[in-house]
Design an enzyme around this catalytic site. Structure first.
Site, PDB file in Angstrom:
ATOM      1  CD  GLU B 258     -10.226 -14.109  -7.965  1.00 54.17           C
ATOM      2  OE1 GLU B 258      -9.993 -13.845  -9.158  1.00 54.17           O
ATOM      3  OE2 GLU B 258      -9.373 -14.610  -7.205  1.00 54.17           O
ATOM      4  CG  HIS B 293      -6.230 -14.774   2.945  1.00 50.04           C
ATOM      5  ND1 HIS B 293      -5.803 -15.910   2.284  1.00 50.04           N
ATOM      6  CD2 HIS B 293      -6.883 -14.024   2.012  1.00 50.04           C
ATOM      7  CE1 HIS B 293      -6.195 -15.845   1.019  1.00 50.04           C
ATOM      8  NE2 HIS B 293      -6.836 -14.714   0.826  1.00 50.04           N
TER       9      HIS B 293
HETATM   10  C1  LIG Z   1      -8.624 -10.967  -6.803  1.00 47.32           C
HETATM   11  C2  LIG Z   1      -9.380 -11.002  -5.530  1.00 47.32           C
HETATM   12  C3  LIG Z   1      -9.598 -12.215  -4.903  1.00 47.32           C
HETATM   13  C4  LIG Z   1     -10.367 -12.289  -3.736  1.00 47.32           C
HETATM   14  N1  LIG Z   1     -10.630 -13.510  -3.178  1.00 47.32           N
HETATM   15  C5  LIG Z   1     -11.488 -13.596  -2.130  1.00 47.32           C
HETATM   16  C6  LIG Z   1     -11.883 -14.850  -1.608  1.00 47.32           C
HETATM   17  O1  LIG Z   1     -11.441 -15.897  -2.084  1.00 47.32           O
HETATM   18  N2  LIG Z   1     -12.738 -14.879  -0.580  1.00 47.32           N
HETATM   19  C7  LIG Z   1     -13.255 -13.759  -0.032  1.00 47.32           C
HETATM   20  O2  LIG Z   1     -14.032 -13.858   0.897  1.00 47.32           O
HETATM   21  N3  LIG Z   1     -12.912 -12.539  -0.501  1.00 47.32           N
HETATM   22  C8  LIG Z   1     -12.039 -12.437  -1.538  1.00 47.32           C
HETATM   23  N4  LIG Z   1     -11.683 -11.204  -2.036  1.00 47.32           N
HETATM   24  C9  LIG Z   1     -12.321 -10.039  -1.470  1.00 47.32           C
HETATM   25  C10 LIG Z   1     -11.438  -9.094  -0.705  1.00 47.32           C
HETATM   26  O3  LIG Z   1     -11.213  -9.538   0.591  1.00 47.32           O
HETATM   27  C11 LIG Z   1     -12.138  -7.743  -0.769  1.00 47.32           C
HETATM   28  O4  LIG Z   1     -11.977  -7.257  -2.080  1.00 47.32           O
HETATM   29  C12 LIG Z   1     -11.641  -6.746   0.240  1.00 47.32           C
HETATM   30  O5  LIG Z   1     -11.948  -7.150   1.533  1.00 47.32           O
HETATM   31  C13 LIG Z   1     -12.236  -5.373  -0.005  1.00 47.32           C
HETATM   32  O6  LIG Z   1     -13.625  -5.423  -0.076  1.00 47.32           O
HETATM   33  P1  LIG Z   1     -14.381  -4.806  -1.321  1.00 47.32           P
HETATM   34  O7  LIG Z   1     -13.785  -5.395  -2.538  1.00 47.32           O
HETATM   35  O8  LIG Z   1     -15.811  -4.976  -1.095  1.00 47.32           O
HETATM   36  O9  LIG Z   1     -13.932  -3.304  -1.315  1.00 47.32           O
HETATM   37  P2  LIG Z   1     -14.746  -2.052  -0.831  1.00 47.32           P
HETATM   38  O10 LIG Z   1     -15.387  -2.366   0.456  1.00 47.32           O
HETATM   39  O11 LIG Z   1     -15.602  -1.614  -1.935  1.00 47.32           O
HETATM   40  O12 LIG Z   1     -13.556  -1.041  -0.579  1.00 47.32           O
HETATM   41  C14 LIG Z   1     -13.216   0.011  -1.464  1.00 47.32           C
HETATM   42  C15 LIG Z   1     -12.670   1.167  -0.637  1.00 47.32           C
HETATM   43  O13 LIG Z   1     -13.671   1.622   0.255  1.00 47.32           O
HETATM   44  C16 LIG Z   1     -13.161   1.645   1.586  1.00 47.32           C
HETATM   45  N5  LIG Z   1     -14.275   1.290   2.500  1.00 47.32           N
HETATM   46  C17 LIG Z   1     -15.035   0.182   2.480  1.00 47.32           C
HETATM   47  N6  LIG Z   1     -15.926   0.187   3.467  1.00 47.32           N
HETATM   48  C18 LIG Z   1     -15.734   1.326   4.143  1.00 47.32           C
HETATM   49  C19 LIG Z   1     -16.349   1.928   5.287  1.00 47.32           C
HETATM   50  N7  LIG Z   1     -17.344   1.318   5.932  1.00 47.32           N
HETATM   51  N8  LIG Z   1     -15.869   3.109   5.710  1.00 47.32           N
HETATM   52  C20 LIG Z   1     -14.858   3.723   5.083  1.00 47.32           C
HETATM   53  N9  LIG Z   1     -14.240   3.207   4.001  1.00 47.32           N
HETATM   54  C21 LIG Z   1     -14.686   2.041   3.535  1.00 47.32           C
HETATM   55  C22 LIG Z   1     -12.053   0.614   1.591  1.00 47.32           C
HETATM   56  O14 LIG Z   1     -11.092   0.841   2.640  1.00 47.32           O
HETATM   57  C23 LIG Z   1     -11.455   0.813   0.214  1.00 47.32           C
HETATM   58  O15 LIG Z   1     -10.561   1.880   0.225  1.00 47.32           O
HETATM   59  C24 LIG Z   1     -10.882 -11.110  -3.182  1.00 47.32           C
HETATM   60  C25 LIG Z   1     -10.635  -9.883  -3.799  1.00 47.32           C
HETATM   61  C26 LIG Z   1      -9.909  -9.815  -4.954  1.00 47.32           C
HETATM   62  C27 LIG Z   1      -9.694  -8.490  -5.610  1.00 47.32           C
END
Ligand SMILES: Cc1cc2nc3c(=O)[nH]c(=O)nc-3n(C[C@H](O)[C@H](O)[C@H](O)COP(=O)(O)OP(=O)(O)OC[C@H]3O[C@@H](n4cnc5c(N)ncnc54)[C@H](O)[C@@H]3O)c2cc1C
Lengths: 119, 480
Positions: B258, B293
């Protein structure tokens, strides 16, 4: 249509079959399933069928022409290509879903004439 | 298909000069860089297997827009059979790589856009679908690999995009011109980005009024001016440079390689823009992309789990525990869990339906259920692998110790398991298990395709709780 289920994952469908007697060589079209989670090594099995057959079978692909028989190699009982391909277009089809039928026996089945395969 | 072989694929990456940073340094040639080669090898399998007669049934399809034979990763699903074949294909490729092969994200982006642009046009009389089909033809013809760019950095998650202290924390349009738009922001966690050709940026969440600038879908070549990639650090990444036993799986990547993709005022011509301000369709697009997905995970993770299970059984065999009843039972449990997640992916595909565009779409509730199981089951499978593998997974000496003229003899002697199996063989399997069951590999199962809560929201929406209450009342003979 005559259909024989010979057990051990083998199925034979025969239609208007000719036996290629003019040349002594039979054309067989080879078709594999996609192989998502096969229960045996399909490629190794086909290699042993090919060596058991030697020159009496000419192996072609489904896109080619002039074959009587299709050999369908499936990795499991589901036999996906049977779902998506129309095998009624072919004169004879033999499908394999495991490697229990010995390569020699399979070659015999592929070479059998229509009469020999009457149920 | 212009890119057919692994060699064609690597050449195409070499020909496209992309700005990539790894550990603070600019990468000169992305195809020769040791940290990227395993990821390239993984993605290359999506090209290589399509050429094999024994796999082409899953890896290829007939294009609904050109009638030509294409790589399935560029196909628009035309039937339930296509949806099922997608899942089968993912399991198959995972058996080859034992890790992510990255190409599903762009594949899902294209399918969700095909369906959604059709419906945007129907309502807003726009021309996005026509444009998108032209773009799709190009992708199919070139056989390009596309990054599915949905996730924004998001900054303060309690605030909407337009409320952020820094407005660039969600990707947005900063200028509209006659010939196109200018985009600024970033996409985080982008799978396969360093070895792809283009990125399809999409909104990260449903947008409301005031967030129109963030309702943007556009296809951007990765060598476009203003695009910078910063590769993410992974667990034990430098072990891959040694190409030895310690990497566990040195030929293929750890998760999807990534990267953070920064978009600094990138110009995109209109023919590459497929949504621009239509906030009313952002929710639909995000939900469709997420469903497509989430559908995947029982296929790819099911396939990866097959390798973990095989490696666990070998680890047990190499230390003489394979016949112990509790080990056999744990292996059975692992098999059960892997087939359970696979069943979910097959089920949501089998229950798929036709959208207005003609493209097929998996059952969203079942797809969410599949991914939600992944956020737990892969941890359970890994836990069982750790149990079976033993403490050696955490304490095994280096490959170089095994080869040392001084201590090598001790490693060989004291790390040995059963007679007839070399210490080196045992070390290889233990390292493979370590590689596949911890750190970065596990986090992907939790957050890839959305964190668990995003699936639970879908249960609340699609779970028909009211209907279930009615059914219970009927059985209990309650009239009120
Ligand atoms: C290995 C890997 C590959 C990936 N590949 C892709 C890709 O190719 N393309 C792509 O677009 N994405 C990709 N992703 C992203 C993935 O979709 C996100 O990691 C996921 O949607 C979570 O977002 P975040 O990582 O920002 O987590 P966060 O938003 O930081 O979430 C962390 C925690 O906070 C909580 N949270 C977040 N926002 C809120 C809120 N507003 N209110 C209450 N709770 C909240 C969540 O539920 C979770 O428990 C990848 C992720 C990983 C780990």
């Amino acid at each position: 249509m005559r259909r024989r289920r010979a057990g051990d994952g083998l199925a034979v469908d025969k239609r208007n079959l000719t036996n290629g007697a003019e040349t002594g060589i039979k054309k067989v079209a080879l078709k594999y399933c996609g192989g998502c989670n096969p229960g045996f090594d399909r490629v190794a099995y086909v290699e042993s069928v090919k060596s058991a057959a030697g020159p009496v079978i000419e192996w072609v692909a489904l896109d080619d022409e002039g074959f009587d028989t299709v050999l369908l190699i499936c990795g499991c009982e589901t036999a996906c290509p049977r779902r998506s391909l129309d095998f009624s277009r072919y004169r004879q089809s033999v499908s394999i879903k495991n490697d229990k039928v010995s390569p020699r026996d399979l070659v015999k089945i592929l070479l059998e004439s229509e009469e020999a395969n009457e149920d | 298909m212009k890119i057919r072989t692994k060699e064609d694929y690597i050449k195409s990456l070499k020909d496209q000069k992309v700005v990539i940073y790894y550990n603070g340094e600019l990468v000169e040639d992305r195809t020769a860089f040791p940290a990227f080669i395993p990821h390239i090898n993984s993605a290359a399998k999506t090209y290589e297997l399509a050429l094999l007669p024994e796999n082409e049934d899953l890896l290829t399809a007939t294009s609904n827009v050109t009638g030509k034979k294409i790589n399935r990763f560029t196909h628009i699903h035309q039937s339930v059979d296509d949806l099922i074949k997608k899942v089968q294909m993912l399991r198959l490729i995972a058996h080859e790589t034992a890790s992510c092969f990255q190409r599903c994200v762009g594949f899902d982006a294209m399918n969700s856009l095909y369906m959604t642009t059709y419906e945007i046009d129907e309502k807003h009389k726009t021309k996005y679908f026509e444009r998108f089909v032209e773009y799709l033809k190009k992708i199919q013809e070139e056989n390009f690999m596309l990054v599915g760019g949905m996730t924004d950095p998001k900054g303060d998650r309690s605030k909407r995009p337009s409320q952020q202290a820094d407005p660039d924390l969600f990707t947005r349009v900063v200028e509209k011109r006659k010939d196109g738009i200018v985009v600024r922001g970033a996409k985080a966690h982008q799978t396969g980005a360093v070895n792809s050709h283009e990125i399809m940026i999409m909104p990260t969440q449903a947008m409301g009024e005031g967030d129109e600038a963030y309702a943007i879908v556009a296809a951007i070549p990765l060598d476009a001016k203003g695009v910078t990639l910063i590769f993410g650090r992974q667990t034990n990444d430098e072990r891959k440079f040694e190409c030895g036993i310690d990497a566990g799986n040195c030929e293929f990547g750890m998760v999807g390689g990534e990267a953070l993709v920064v978009l600094e005022d990138v110009f995109v011509p209109w023919e590459r823009v497929f949504m621009c301000g239509e906030i009313d369709f952002t929710g639909m697009l995000v939900e469709r992309f997420a469903t497509l997905h989430r559908q995947n995970y029982g296929g790819c993770k099911g396939g990866v789990s097959d390798i973990v299970i095989g490696a666990s059984a070998l680890a047990a065999q190499y230390q003489g525990t394979l016949d112990a009843s509790h080990i056999k039972d744990k292996l059975v449990e692992m098999l059960h869990l892997a087939e359970t997640v696979y069943s979910g992916s097959i089920a949501c595909s089998a229950m798929g339906s036709k959208t207005k565009s003609g493209a097929y779409y998996p059952d969203p509730l079942l797809a969410n259920c599949t991914k939600h199981n992944i956020t737990r089951v892969i941890y359970d499978i890994s836990r069982l692998a750790h149990d079976i593998g033993g403490g050696i997974m955490a304490t095994l000496p280096f490959d170089k110790d095994l080869r040392s003229p001084v201590v090598g003899k001790y490693v060989k002697k004291y790390m040995k398991g059963v007679e007839g199996v070399s210490t080196e063989t045992r070390m290889k399997i233990v390292r493979l298990l370590e590689n596949m069951t911890g750190g970065t590999a596990l986090v992907e199962s939790m957050h890839g395709a959305g964190s668990p809560q995003s699936q639970r929201i879908m249960y609340q929406r699609l779970g028909k709780l009211g209907q279930k209450m009615k059914m219970a009342k009927k059985i209990a003979k309650i009239d009120e």
